[in-house]
Design an enzyme around this catalytic site. Structure first.
Site, PDB file in Angstrom:
ATOM      1  N   TYR A 260      -1.303  -1.101  10.422  1.00  0.00           N
ATOM      2  CA  TYR A 260      -1.364  -1.346   8.983  1.00  0.00           C
ATOM      3  C   TYR A 260      -0.175  -0.717   8.264  1.00  0.00           C
ATOM      4  CZ  TYR A 260      -3.270  -1.694   4.265  1.00  0.00           C
ATOM      5  OH  TYR A 260      -3.458  -1.977   2.926  1.00  0.00           O
TER       6      TYR A 260
ATOM      7  N   SER B 185       0.861  -1.188   0.000  1.00  0.00           N
ATOM      8  CA  SER B 185       0.000   0.000   0.000  1.00  0.00           C
ATOM      9  C   SER B 185       0.890   1.228   0.000  1.00  0.00           C
ATOM     10  CB  SER B 185      -0.886   0.007   1.245  1.00  0.00           C
ATOM     11  OG  SER B 185      -1.527   1.266   1.400  1.00  0.00           O
TER      12      SER B 185
END
Length: 256
Positions: free
Chosen positions: A179, A156
């Site tokens: 994350y 990401s």
């Protein structure tokens, strides 16, 4: 990078993790449409079988596999099953991942980094970092048998330290410690194993699929899963002159 750096995956054996929903389903669909045999891997065997059946109904070649990526027993069983059925693996797409810092990808973390719970961090790292690390290590012997092995780690832009530290970046306000740092760790693994295997037929890259309208991405996201799958598929089908050890969104090389 241009489109002529890709090669047909027809006849290739591809394993996609987290392939029973969202982005994993679409990556599997696009690879199958290009002629690859796709092993649809997911924690829920029935969901994996349903996806594989749908791909076959569309004319693709697909099989299902129960694979909890956090389970060492499942990872070893996956290697044994692929060995027995195919003798090799050509494409590994480490797609399975979780986000528990916030309700969706567009919402700031519920806890600031100074307040993040260790249990949430450990759970996130188990899925987003340790699982793809160990699965890659486990399947490496089968990938070495491929003439053109490809590994794609679905990361990401939130794993980019450059973006996390840039107040003008759209990801700057999110501050999802679990994350974001798990994806940064996955990026570091991508660099290091790509450098270890540089000079071999391996092509190993991290990709940012985009902000996708999935359960994880949320309804406000600006890309469909169909468009989001393009980057993963592109780097799974690199030709011999394609890059390795990079971080990409479509043709764009992203900053670490």
């Amino acid at each position: 990078m241009t489109s002529d750096a890709t090669a047909s995956p027809a006849g290739k054996i591809a394993l996609v993790t987290g392939a029973a929903r969202g982005l994993g389903v679409e990556i599997s669909r696009q690879l199958a449409a290009l002629g690859a045999h796709v092993i649809v891997a997911a924690r829920d065997r029935r969901q994996a079988e349903g996806t594989a059946a749908a791909l076959r109904a569309e004319g693709g070649s697909a099989s299902a596999m129960k694979l909890d990526v956090t389970s060492e027993a499942d990872r070893l069983a996956a290697r044994e099953a692929i060995e027995a059925a195919h003798r090799r693996l050509d494409i590994l797409i480490n797609n399975a991942g979780i986000l528990i810092d916030s309700p969706d990808g567009g919402t700031p973390a519920e806890r600031q980094p100074s307040e993040a719970r260790e249990s949430d961090l450990r759970r996130t790292f188990e899925v987003n970092f340790f699982a793809p690390l160990r699965l890659t290590q486990t399947l490496l012997p089968l990938l070495r048998r491929s003439e053109a092995p490809r590994i794609v780690n679905v990361s990401s832009i939130r794993g980019s330290l450059t973006h996390l530290s840039d107040p003008t970046s759209p990801v700057y306000p999110i501050r999802a410690l679990g994350y974001d740092t798990s994806k940064a760790a996955l990026n570091a693994f991508t660099i290091l194993i790509a450098e270890e295997l540089r000079g071999t037929p391996f092509k190993i890259n991290a990709v940012h699929p985009g902000w996708l309208r999935t359960g994880m991405g949320g309804d406000r996201a600006d890309m469909s899963v169909e468009d989001g799958a393009h980057t993963a598929v592109r780097y799974a089908t690199l030709g011999d002159d394609g890059p390795t050890g990079g971080f990409f969104f479509l043709d764009e090389r992203l900053p670490w």
